[in-house]
Design a protein around this motif. Sequence first.
Motif, PDB file in Angstrom:
ATOM      1  N   ARG A   1       0.852  -1.202   0.000  1.00 43.72           N
ATOM      2  CA  ARG A   1       0.000   0.000   0.000  1.00 43.72           C
ATOM      3  C   ARG A   1       0.881   1.243   0.000  1.00 43.72           C
ATOM      4  O   ARG A   1       1.886   1.287   0.707  1.00 43.72           O
ATOM      5  N   THR A   2       0.442   2.261  -0.738  1.00 50.50           N
ATOM      6  CA  THR A   2       1.214   3.501  -0.709  1.00 50.50           C
ATOM      7  C   THR A   2       0.375   4.675  -1.193  1.00 50.50           C
ATOM      8  O   THR A   2      -0.450   4.506  -2.086  1.00 50.50           O
ATOM      9  N   PRO A   3       0.541   5.847  -0.573  1.00 51.43           N
ATOM     10  CA  PRO A   3      -0.191   7.018  -1.050  1.00 51.43           C
ATOM     11  C   PRO A   3       0.560   7.748  -2.161  1.00 51.43           C
ATOM     12  O   PRO A   3       1.729   8.068  -2.027  1.00 51.43           O
ATOM     13  N   SER A   4      -0.141   7.994  -3.252  1.00 49.30           N
ATOM     14  CA  SER A   4       0.409   8.715  -4.389  1.00 49.30           C
ATOM     15  C   SER A   4      -0.112  10.135  -4.394  1.00 49.30           C
ATOM     16  O   SER A   4      -1.020  10.489  -3.648  1.00 49.30           O
ATOM     17  N   GLY A   5       0.453  10.922  -5.287  1.00 47.57           N
ATOM     18  CA  GLY A   5      -0.186  12.165  -5.674  1.00 47.57           C
ATOM     19  C   GLY A   5       0.277  13.431  -4.981  1.00 47.57           C
ATOM     20  O   GLY A   5       0.929  13.392  -3.950  1.00 47.57           O
ATOM     21  N   GLY A   6      -0.118  14.537  -5.588  1.00 52.73           N
ATOM     22  CA  GLY A   6       0.310  15.855  -5.141  1.00 52.73           C
ATOM     23  C   GLY A   6      -0.843  16.759  -4.780  1.00 52.73           C
ATOM     24  O   GLY A   6      -1.755  16.340  -4.085  1.00 52.73           O
ATOM     25  N   PHE A   7      -0.786  17.997  -5.256  1.00 53.14           N
ATOM     26  CA  PHE A   7      -1.767  19.048  -4.960  1.00 53.14           C
ATOM     27  C   PHE A   7      -1.670  19.528  -3.521  1.00 53.14           C
ATOM     28  O   PHE A   7      -2.594  20.150  -3.016  1.00 53.14           O
ATOM     29  N   ARG A   8      -0.603  19.177  -2.824  1.00 55.49           N
ATOM     30  CA  ARG A   8      -0.503  19.580  -1.424  1.00 55.49           C
ATOM     31  C   ARG A   8       0.757  20.369  -1.105  1.00 55.49           C
ATOM     32  O   ARG A   8       1.068  20.628   0.042  1.00 55.49           O
ATOM     33  N   GLY A   9       1.526  20.717  -2.119  1.00 55.75           N
ATOM     34  CA  GLY A   9       2.709  21.542  -1.892  1.00 55.75           C
ATOM     35  C   GLY A   9       3.870  20.816  -1.234  1.00 55.75           C
ATOM     36  O   GLY A   9       4.736  21.450  -0.658  1.00 55.75           O
ATOM     37  N   TYR A  10       3.905  19.485  -1.323  1.00 51.79           N
ATOM     38  CA  TYR A  10       4.979  18.732  -0.690  1.00 51.79           C
ATOM     39  C   TYR A  10       6.267  18.712  -1.521  1.00 51.79           C
ATOM     40  O   TYR A  10       7.286  18.223  -1.052  1.00 51.79           O
ATOM     41  N   GLY A  11       6.179  19.162  -2.748  1.00 48.02           N
ATOM     42  CA  GLY A  11       7.387  19.272  -3.555  1.00 48.02           C
ATOM     43  C   GLY A  11       7.767  18.004  -4.310  1.00 48.02           C
ATOM     44  O   GLY A  11       7.104  16.967  -4.243  1.00 48.02           O
ATOM     45  N   ALA A  12       8.895  18.128  -5.000  1.00 48.79           N
ATOM     46  CA  ALA A  12       9.264  17.202  -6.080  1.00 48.79           C
ATOM     47  C   ALA A  12       9.407  15.738  -5.683  1.00 48.79           C
ATOM     48  O   ALA A  12       9.110  14.851  -6.484  1.00 48.79           O
ATOM     49  N   THR A  13       9.843  15.450  -4.460  1.00 46.38           N
ATOM     50  CA  THR A  13      10.073  14.045  -4.097  1.00 46.38           C
ATOM     51  C   THR A  13       8.993  13.480  -3.180  1.00 46.38           C
ATOM     52  O   THR A  13       9.152  12.393  -2.636  1.00 46.38           O
ATOM     53  N   HIS A  14       7.905  14.217  -3.003  1.00 48.44           N
ATOM     54  CA  HIS A  14       6.840  13.746  -2.120  1.00 48.44           C
ATOM     55  C   HIS A  14       5.450  13.949  -2.738  1.00 48.44           C
ATOM     56  O   HIS A  14       4.465  14.034  -2.021  1.00 48.44           O
TER      57      HIS A  14
ATOM     58  N   ARG B   1       2.183  17.453 -16.806  1.00 51.11           N
ATOM     59  CA  ARG B   1       3.150  17.881 -17.817  1.00 51.11           C
ATOM     60  C   ARG B   1       4.511  17.265 -17.531  1.00 51.11           C
ATOM     61  O   ARG B   1       4.807  16.863 -16.407  1.00 51.11           O
ATOM     62  N   ASN B   2       5.323  17.276 -18.550  1.00 51.59           N
ATOM     63  CA  ASN B   2       6.629  16.628 -18.510  1.00 51.59           C
ATOM     64  C   ASN B   2       7.622  17.467 -17.696  1.00 51.59           C
ATOM     65  O   ASN B   2       8.470  18.162 -18.244  1.00 51.59           O
ATOM     66  N   CYS B   3       7.500  17.399 -16.379  1.00 50.63           N
ATOM     67  CA  CYS B   3       8.275  18.288 -15.508  1.00 50.63           C
ATOM     68  C   CYS B   3       8.247  17.747 -14.085  1.00 50.63           C
ATOM     69  O   CYS B   3       7.295  17.068 -13.708  1.00 50.63           O
ATOM     70  N   PHE B   4       9.252  18.067 -13.286  1.00 53.81           N
ATOM     71  CA  PHE B   4       9.184  17.772 -11.852  1.00 53.81           C
ATOM     72  C   PHE B   4       8.015  18.554 -11.248  1.00 53.81           C
ATOM     73  O   PHE B   4       7.520  19.512 -11.859  1.00 53.81           O
ATOM     74  N   ILE B   5       7.562  18.164 -10.074  1.00 56.70           N
ATOM     75  CA  ILE B   5       6.396  18.834  -9.481  1.00 56.70           C
ATOM     76  C   ILE B   5       6.870  19.947  -8.549  1.00 56.70           C
ATOM     77  O   ILE B   5       7.466  19.689  -7.503  1.00 56.70           O
ATOM     78  N   PRO B   6       6.655  21.195  -8.955  1.00 56.03           N
ATOM     79  CA  PRO B   6       7.115  22.318  -8.131  1.00 56.03           C
ATOM     80  C   PRO B   6       6.195  22.513  -6.936  1.00 56.03           C
ATOM     81  O   PRO B   6       5.039  22.093  -6.972  1.00 56.03           O
ATOM     82  N   SER B   7       6.707  23.156  -5.880  1.00 56.24           N
ATOM     83  CA  SER B   7       5.850  23.273  -4.697  1.00 56.24           C
ATOM     84  C   SER B   7       4.923  24.491  -4.639  1.00 56.24           C
ATOM     85  O   SER B   7       3.908  24.412  -3.961  1.00 56.24           O
ATOM     86  N   PRO B   8       5.190  25.611  -5.319  1.00 54.57           N
ATOM     87  CA  PRO B   8       4.213  26.717  -5.230  1.00 54.57           C
ATOM     88  C   PRO B   8       2.865  26.312  -5.822  1.00 54.57           C
ATOM     89  O   PRO B   8       2.815  25.580  -6.813  1.00 54.57           O
ATOM     90  N   ARG B   9       1.818  26.793  -5.227  1.00 52.67           N
ATOM     91  CA  ARG B   9       0.482  26.325  -5.569  1.00 52.67           C
ATOM     92  C   ARG B   9       0.154  26.432  -7.060  1.00 52.67           C
ATOM     93  O   ARG B   9      -0.218  25.455  -7.695  1.00 52.67           O
ATOM     94  N   ASP B  10       0.270  27.639  -7.599  1.00 54.19           N
ATOM     95  CA  ASP B  10      -0.159  27.835  -8.988  1.00 54.19           C
ATOM     96  C   ASP B  10       0.655  26.978  -9.948  1.00 54.19           C
ATOM     97  O   ASP B  10       0.122  26.447 -10.927  1.00 54.19           O
ATOM     98  N   LEU B  11       1.934  26.855  -9.653  1.00 58.23           N
ATOM     99  CA  LEU B  11       2.787  26.068 -10.553  1.00 58.23           C
ATOM    100  C   LEU B  11       2.501  24.578 -10.404  1.00 58.23           C
ATOM    101  O   LEU B  11       2.528  23.825 -11.381  1.00 58.23           O
TER     102      LEU B  11
END
Lengths: 312, 333
Positions: B121-134, B303-313
């Motif tokens: 089991r593992t939690p995926s996903g973003g939208f929480r501002g945790y940044g590129a490795t979380h 998109r083809n990019c690391f996940i940045p932590s600022p909200r809008d980005l």
Amino acid sequence: MIEKAIEIYKKMFLIRQFEMILEDYFTKGLLRGTTHSCIGQEAVAVSILDYIDIERDFVTSTHRGHGHFLAITGDVFALASEVMGKRTGVVSGLGGSQHLQHKNFYTNGITGGMIPIGVGIAFAKKLKGEEGIVISFLGDGAMNEGYVMEALNMAKVYDVPIIFVLENNCYAMSSITRNLSGGEFGDRVRSFGLRYVYEEAIDVLNLWQKFGEIYREVLINRSPVFIECRTYRFCGHSKSDKREYVLEEEEDFWREHDPLLLLREKILRNIELDELERQERYVKQGIVDAFKNAEQEEELGVEEFSSKYISA
Amino acid sequence: MRRIINHFAEMKYIEALRETIKSLLEADKDIYLIGEDIIDPYGGAFKVTKGLSSIFPGRLIPTPMSEQGFTGLAIGMAIAGLKPVVEIMFSDFLTLTVDQIVNHATKFYSMYAQPLPIVIRTPSGGFRGYGATHSQSMESLFFGIPGLHIIAPNIFSNPGEDLKYALDLNRPVLFIENKTDYTQDLILGDTIDSFININRENRHTLLSIADEDSNILLISYGGISKIAAQIQKQLYLKEEIAVDVVLIRDLWPCDFLEEGDLDKYRYVVSLEEGWMDFGWGAGILQKIRDRFVNLKTKAIGARNCFIPSPRDLEFYVLPGYARVYNEILEFLR
Ligand SMILES: Cc1ncc(C[n+]2csc(CCOP(=O)(O)OP(=O)(O)O)c2C)c(N)n1
Ligand SMILES: [Mg+2]
């Protein structure tokens, strides 16, 4: 010596105040994401990093890297901007609390992942015959990752100029690390044939002196050294941690041996309380202003971001 | 993320998981939970197992920070007849377990015909501002690996049922939860807002607009299912476009095609939170195109990019509501 003591104290004070103000911002719900503060561990960062030249030496840090970054740069505005996601941040606000890079300073969010990389940087220095060394920080939890053990072995095998600084703060998140670790870390490290040194991060000036000796040794001898530093975090693991797991005896011990307060007492034998408080207020005001100023800044715009960071 | 109005709120996603784990531990003494910081008082980074170690002493095994090691440990336990359920704290750290899963567990299961009841089991996903490795949706590394089963629940059915199903498969299962789902109320009724019907007859969930025959299909899975449902609703209310939404729970292997009837569709859109290039959508749409030549398809994802932590980005890189809505509209025009 007293000047040095005050300088070191002010760096520690800056780091602690920064972290406290940052935690306050999180508590008030003003920041997104998460953060790991180093309240209590400042002594380790300031004493070893006092020696390095970040243009020549390399430093790899961890998820708990604010203290390391501030000890090197003192740049509270850039770090405050970073955790707020502002373009004036250390990595233009894109990384957040645990993804920082500045000159030869690198952190990442994968525990222990930077340790093999630190060895690699040191190996490159050796192969290229370059000056300077690598300082690689890690936590007690990271000591149980396989690749960290692999890296210690390679550091010895390739005989590279690196100082590992293990900040043993007793916990990995909520886990008491010694309950989940076989044997002593010292024995593990020595079993690779590495030179192992143990210190307690309580008397900062003593720590600063010891680190100085080791730094100069590695700079000249160019062989790896592993330093385990007993230290403690007074804060939670991350922003939302209620610290329900802490060991009372550890907590009590460190409340009585807070290295920041002990150094303060020492300094007060040489300067007036009024004068020290004036300087503290000045440092603190600088941080408050830095946070306020960072708040006024903007995030990187979508267009600029996409042109710089997104490949088609 | 906007909340979907829910007339059938009975339970939150996290409670459903916790209750199921509890009943599984009660019912089967061979089940063990393994992972970092899963025992009380902490109860896991996302609190899924909170309270359980106190009720079932010895059944939750706290681990050192050794993801590769304890994944292997669990595989060994499964070979020897136990049923380990491993928690990897963030799906990002699955990277450290890949060798044990891909080169060991799946090979034993498929090559040695070894029954291997292990669920990771593992939690995926973003939208929480945790940044590129979380914040990543790391299941994308595992699509197409023979011998592995990948399941992702969503809030439109009970994730606990999926977990039970996963354990009963007797084979290595990667079980993808989503961080933004934990606090969501489950939607377990037959309709949403009385005009969207929910059909859960198969291992996937069909959301369809009542009394409309649609020739547009939106397929999705996991946490972003919430956005898929929201878009379905808004496309209908604002543009009078009726879209069928199919939420897939068995991501791999993909037997959706054998079960489903795609003949009526002219357009198929896939929506995933992970990177869209060479992602889940790319794979499933290719399978669909191979069989149904007259379909128009589109893959939407990060998109083809690391996940940045600022909200809008972060919302720019990940497929947030506004972007997905516009991209679907444009595609249909
Ligand atoms: C590979 C990996 N596993 C788990 C985590 C989650 N995590 C982040 S920090 C941490 C504890 C680290 O403990 P330690 O190395 O002692 O450092 P400390 O937090 O005490 O500074 C955990 C479990 C992670 N970031 N990376
Ligand atoms: Mg620690």
